[in-house]
Motif scaffolding. Structure first.
Motif, PDB file in Angstrom:
ATOM      1  N   THR A  32      54.736  18.653   6.523  1.00 42.30           N
ATOM      2  CA  THR A  32      55.870  17.589   6.834  1.00 42.30           C
ATOM      3  C   THR A  32      56.712  17.170   5.746  1.00 42.30           C
ATOM      4  OG1 THR A  32      54.658  15.758   7.082  1.00 42.30           O
ATOM      5  CG2 THR A  32      54.639  17.074   8.908  1.00 42.30           C
ATOM      6  N   ARG A  33      56.072  17.474   4.719  1.00 42.78           N
ATOM      7  CA  ARG A  33      56.932  16.805   3.353  1.00 42.78           C
ATOM      8  C   ARG A  33      57.220  17.926   2.513  1.00 42.78           C
ATOM      9  NH1 ARG A  33      53.753  11.847   1.146  1.00 42.78           N
ATOM     10  NH2 ARG A  33      55.356  11.977  -0.562  1.00 42.78           N
ATOM     11  N   ASP A  91      58.304  17.879  -0.536  1.00 42.50           N
ATOM     12  CA  ASP A  91      57.987  17.477  -1.737  1.00 42.50           C
ATOM     13  C   ASP A  91      56.594  17.571  -2.081  1.00 42.50           C
ATOM     14  OD1 ASP A  91      57.351  15.273  -0.060  1.00 42.50           O
ATOM     15  OD2 ASP A  91      57.141  14.054  -1.556  1.00 42.50           O
ATOM     16  N   GLY A 132      54.824   7.568  -0.312  1.00 45.84           N
ATOM     17  CA  GLY A 132      56.022   8.167   0.324  1.00 45.84           C
ATOM     18  C   GLY A 132      55.988   8.263   1.896  1.00 45.84           C
ATOM     19  N   GLU A 133      56.858   9.103   2.329  1.00 42.74           N
ATOM     20  CA  GLU A 133      57.048   9.457   3.788  1.00 42.74           C
ATOM     21  C   GLU A 133      55.562   9.740   4.108  1.00 42.74           C
ATOM     22  OE1 GLU A 133      59.299  12.426   7.029  1.00 42.74           O
ATOM     23  OE2 GLU A 133      60.035  11.852   5.101  1.00 42.74           O
ATOM     24  N   SER A 157      52.813   7.852   4.371  1.00 47.36           N
ATOM     25  CA  SER A 157      51.550   7.345   3.788  1.00 47.36           C
ATOM     26  C   SER A 157      50.815   6.332   4.780  1.00 47.36           C
ATOM     27  CB  SER A 157      52.305   6.488   2.622  1.00 47.36           C
ATOM     28  OG  SER A 157      53.177   5.427   2.988  1.00 47.36           O
TER      29      SER A 157
END
Length: 180
Positions: A33-34, A36, A50-51, A53
């Motif tokens: 889902t990330r 990065d 980050g998102e 977390s």
């Protein structure tokens, strides 16, 4: 009374296995889902920043809870050394999940968690010697995968430990208390 007690202990082990599954699922799904993050390149701890977390922290705490329950089960069975190692893993996992990945506390806790698996395997005295040695060597050997990618290697180590802990959970009933 024995039926209730046996059912209670079984449900604790099932809950422990579910906690392990939550961690594996979350640490495999969150990087998807990330954009990065990469399963191969990035370590599990990178999910703590980050998102998403909060979900990663919850996954670490679920793994700690499952390990603590399993450690408690082995304490009741008179397997104090294995219990202590499982409880160390639980505490280290909780600390790692609650601290910044770049902090010294996180790194020390992660190292303790990584070493707990092979030590738990070596200390499982009720297992046949070949099984203990095989598990310990496999868990130590998983560190050799880290150069393939920090994330991939780390996952091999952590998931290997979880598979061993799941094995301990599934076979707990066969672990008789040591002679006194």
């Amino acid at each position: 009374m024995k039926i209730r007690k046996a059912g209670h202990l079984r449900s604790r082990r099932v809950f422990s296995l579910c906690c392990f599954g939550v961690f594996v699922f979350a640490t495999m799904a969150l990087p998807l889902t990330r954009p990065d993050l990469s399963l191969r390149r990035d370590q599990i701890s990178d999910l703590l920043v980050g998102e998403g977390s909060a979900a990663a922290v919850a996954a670490f705490l679920a793994l700690a809870a499952g390990s603590a329950l399993l450690g408690q089960e082995y304490w009741r069975r008179g397997r104090q050394l294995t219990s202590a190692v499982l409880l160390l893993f639980a505490a280290a996992t909780a600390v790692a999940g609650l601290t910044a990945p770049s902090s010294a506390q996180h790194n020390v806790a992660a190292l303790a968690a990584f070493l707990a698996g092979p030590i738990a395997a070596a200390s499982a005295g009720w297992l046949p010697p070949g099984a203990r040695i095989s598990w310990a060597v496999a868990l130590i050997g998983s560190f050799a995968l880290w150069p393939l990618g920090a994330g991939l290697g780390e996952r091999a180590t952590v998931y290997g430990e979880i598979v061993f802990f799941a094995y301990l959970s599934a076979t707990a009933e066969r672990s008789q208390s040591p002679p006194r």
